[in-house]
Design an enzyme around this catalytic site. Structure first.
Site, PDB file in Angstrom:
ATOM      1  N   ASP A 241       0.966  -1.337   0.036  1.00  7.41           N
ATOM      2  CA  ASP A 241       0.204  -0.375  -0.019  1.00  7.41           C
ATOM      3  C   ASP A 241       0.890   1.789   0.169  1.00  7.41           C
ATOM      4  O   ASP A 241       1.550   1.370   0.966  1.00  7.41           O
ATOM      5  CB  ASP A 241      -0.927  -0.140   1.826  1.00  7.41           C
ATOM      6  CG  ASP A 241      -1.486   1.020   1.554  1.00  7.41           C
ATOM      7  OD1 ASP A 241      -3.041   1.014   0.631  1.00  7.41           O
ATOM      8  OD2 ASP A 241      -1.897   1.661   2.062  1.00  7.41           O
TER       9      ASP A 241
ATOM     10  N   GLU B 297       1.610  -0.347  -5.329  1.00  6.08           N
ATOM     11  CA  GLU B 297       0.187   0.101  -5.208  1.00  6.08           C
ATOM     12  C   GLU B 297       1.397   1.231  -5.400  1.00  6.08           C
ATOM     13  O   GLU B 297       2.020   2.894  -4.568  1.00  6.08           O
ATOM     14  CB  GLU B 297      -1.092   0.335  -4.428  1.00  6.08           C
ATOM     15  CG  GLU B 297      -1.680   1.835  -4.905  1.00  6.08           C
ATOM     16  CD  GLU B 297      -2.050   2.083  -3.937  1.00  6.08           C
ATOM     17  OE1 GLU B 297      -3.076   3.226  -4.149  1.00  6.08           O
ATOM     18  OE2 GLU B 297      -1.874   2.410  -2.633  1.00  6.08           O
TER      19      GLU B 297
HETATM   20  C1  NOJ Z   1      -4.927   3.180  -0.988  1.00  2.00           C
HETATM   21  C2  NOJ Z   1      -5.590   2.149  -0.878  1.00  2.00           C
HETATM   22  O1  NOJ Z   1      -6.103   1.295  -1.884  1.00  2.00           O
HETATM   23  C3  NOJ Z   1      -6.603   2.362   0.148  1.00  2.00           C
HETATM   24  O2  NOJ Z   1      -7.849   2.040   0.364  1.00  2.00           O
HETATM   25  C4  NOJ Z   1      -6.649   3.248   1.522  1.00  2.00           C
HETATM   26  O3  NOJ Z   1      -7.617   4.112   1.256  1.00  2.00           O
HETATM   27  C5  NOJ Z   1      -5.284   3.976   1.335  1.00  2.00           C
HETATM   28  N1  NOJ Z   1      -4.395   3.755   0.197  1.00  2.00           N
HETATM   29  C6  NOJ Z   1      -4.132   3.924   2.325  1.00  2.00           C
HETATM   30  O4  NOJ Z   1      -3.929   3.472   2.915  1.00  2.00           O
END
Ligand code: NOJ
Ligand code: CA
Length: 561
Positions: free
Chosen positions: A256, A319
């Site tokens: 993440d 991500e």
């Molecule tokens: C990216 C995640 O995919 C999302 O759902 C989340 O709110 C944020 N990062 C914070 O962790």
């Protein structure tokens, strides 16, 4: 040099002869698939350079399960790990190689698991550690790997590290988080936040901790304090965490906010965002100092050594939220950082030939040789592509699925993509996501609604009479059970595309007899115009909607050779 010697795509040159995709052109297409010039998904895509040997995710299909919305086995309205186990046969039938589970660790759920309070546990709503072990084992028996979501940028404010950190300036874990004294600016009485950074909902990214008189940083909600990666102990903690799950058989992590770990040591103000879009910043600021810091790359070089020490090698999938594909490519390092980095420019491209081809070309040109791109079109933060790209038109969803499944590299589907599930308009009073106001959409709940297994009142998601945590979509219209029985359905198209080998794909299609190529895409409303290889051997497929009511859609997928 691009990582791929072959290309799948279209071009706009009207002078090149075009063939309707009839049975005979299908056979021709089949030969080309077999020859390796173009390839469908599954173990179909190989890399031209394998500096460290083939890796299981090259050419693989990952399938993202938003666990709370997949299948509820204890009738509390939330999907759970036993529900994931119950769906494994389906996923094996579909042909997926690995499952990425949305956060599974204990959490107060201010951000549905992205606020972790214990990195070594399982959220009690979802099951137990024993359920996780069972899932890993059962999946393995079916040739499916399990990838977890790891959140290293921030914890929950309920995590024991933060509870201790905020107990006083001298506490053992104080340095795990980012603290700053108030800064007195002209005209301000008692001083304010140390800089202009904004959090994900547009509020100041700093919250005052009254007890100690210092601010702490949170790039997301105030209940998600950012970790301080300048502290070596944080590195040690995460090394232990990633080994803990690897040792249990987890095949990798989706990381993440992978671009966010380090922050500017001087906490300088972010500059204004001039031009640029959603991927370049927000709330008028470009996050130059609050993310994308160069030191973050060192974390992945470190983790990569750990991941590569396992057999099979474990996957690091980031991500990577950014608009610049050159920066995206930098997260692959020299094939010594992330194995895969999500391509958000592709997700947010317009659904037309020029836009998609542009992103694909540039991506393939910029990744290091031997690296695998990863393509996705929907996830739990982004409107589902059958809605966003397709406006609900299933024909367009099928086209997008074909594109996704045949692009070279790794494909990630979001649960429900395979039945062309659309966003669901969740009434305001039923919404469960607190961060949506900040992400500038109608709400992320729209893409998080329960899986549509069948046409029953509970959609097969939960027991009859139980209210699911989010409302159901139009499950009578689109559901797994109905599509599984219909060889011409979108679900069966995806299954064919993922069916294992190029040969199997074409045998399956041929065996269907009346299942002509046009029907493969959509009754007779799609034609798939196949262009013969050019002198340089590049093959292009030109997929076109020909029902006369829509403009041609030509996803061009033509990496440079
Ligand atoms: C990216 C995640 O995919 C999302 O759902 C989340 O709110 C944020 N990062 C914070 O962790
Ligand atoms: Ca449940």
């Amino acid at each position: 040099m691009t990582p791929y010697p072959t290309a799948v795509g279209s071009n706009t040159t009207a002078t090149i002869a075009r063939y309707g995709l009839t049975e005979s052109s299908l056979r021709l297409l089949g030969k080309l698939f077999k020859s390796g010039r173009i390839r469908p998904a599954a173990p179909r895509r190989t890399m031209d350079a394998k500096p460290k040997g083939p890796r299981w995710w090259h050419g693989a299909t990952l399938y993202q399960i938003y666990v709370r919305s997949w299948r509820d086995t204890n009738s509390d309205g939330y999907g759970d790990l036993p529900g994931v186990i119950a769906g494994l046969d389906y996923l094996q039938w579909l042909g997926v190689d690995a499952i990425w589970l949305s956060p599974t660790m204990p959490s107060p759920d201010e951000d549905w698991g992205y606020d972790v309070s214990d990195y070594l546990g399982v959220h009690p709503d979802l099951g137990t550690l024993a359920d996780m072990d069972k899932l890993i084992a059962e999946a393995r028996q079916r040739g499916i790997k399990i990838v977890l979501d790891l959140v290293p940028n921030h914890t929950s404010s309920a995590h024991a590290w933060f509870t201790d950190a905020r107990s006083g300036r001298e506490s053992a874990h104080r340095g795990y988080y980012v603290w700053a004294d108030p800064v007195k600016r002209e005209g301000e009485a008692g001083g304010g936040p140390p800089n202009n950074w904004r959090d994900a909902i547009g509020e100041p990214a700093w919250t005052m901790d009254d007890a100690s008189g210092q601010y702490y940083l949170h790039n997301y909600l105030p209940s998600q304090p950012d970790l301080n990666w300048w502290d070596p102990r944080v590195h040690e903690e995460f090394r232990d965490i990633i080994r803990f799950w690897f040792d249990r058989g987890v095949a990798g992590y989706r990381i993440d906010v992978a671009h966010g770990l380090y922050k500017d040591a001087l906490l300088r103000d972010n500059p204004p965002l001039i031009g640029g879009g959603r991927l370049d910043g927000g709330f008028g600021l470009r996050p130059v100092y609050s993310s994308h810091r160069p030191d973050t790359h060192g974390v992945y070089r470190d983790w990569r050594k750990i991941a590569d020490g396992y057999s099979p090698q474990r996957l690091l999938l980031g991500e990577t939220w950014m608009g610049d594909l050159g920066v995206l490519a930098s997260y692959y390092g020299q094939n010594d950082e992330l194995d895969l980095a999500f391509n958000l420019p592709f997700v947010f491209a317009e659904f037309n030939s020029g836009a998609l081809a542009g992103v694909v070309d540039e991506t393939l040109a910029k990744l290091p040789a031997g690296a695998s791109p990863v393509w996705t079109a929907s996830n739990h933060d982004i409107s589902r592509f059958p809605t966003r790209w397709g406006g609900g038109d299933e024909r367009k969803a099928r086209l997008a699925l074909l594109v996704l499944a045949t692009l070279p590299g790794t494909t990630t589907f979001y649960y429900g993509d395979e039945i062309a599930m659309t966003d669901v308009a969740v009434p305001r009073e039923l919404r469960r996501d607190r961060m949506s106001p900040g992400v500038g959409t109608e709400g992320r709940d729209a893409e998080r609604t329960p899986m549509q297994w069948d046409a029953s009142p509970s959609a097969g998601f939960t027991a009859e009479g139980v209210t699911p945590w989010l409302p159901l979509g139009d499950n009578a219209h689109r559901n797994v059970a109905a599509q599984r029985d219909d060889p011409r359905s979108t679900l069966c198209l995806v299954r064919d595309l993922l069916s294992g080998t190029d040969e199997t794909f074409f045998q399956t299609v041929s065996a269907r007899g009346s299942y002509t190529a046009a029907e493969l895409l959509w009754g007779h409303k799609f034609t798939n115009i196949f262009l013969p290889p050019t002198a340089d051997g590049i093959v292009r497929i030109d997929l076109r909607l020909i029902d006369g009511t829509e403009p041609a859609i030509l996803p061009e997928i033509a990496p440079k050779s």
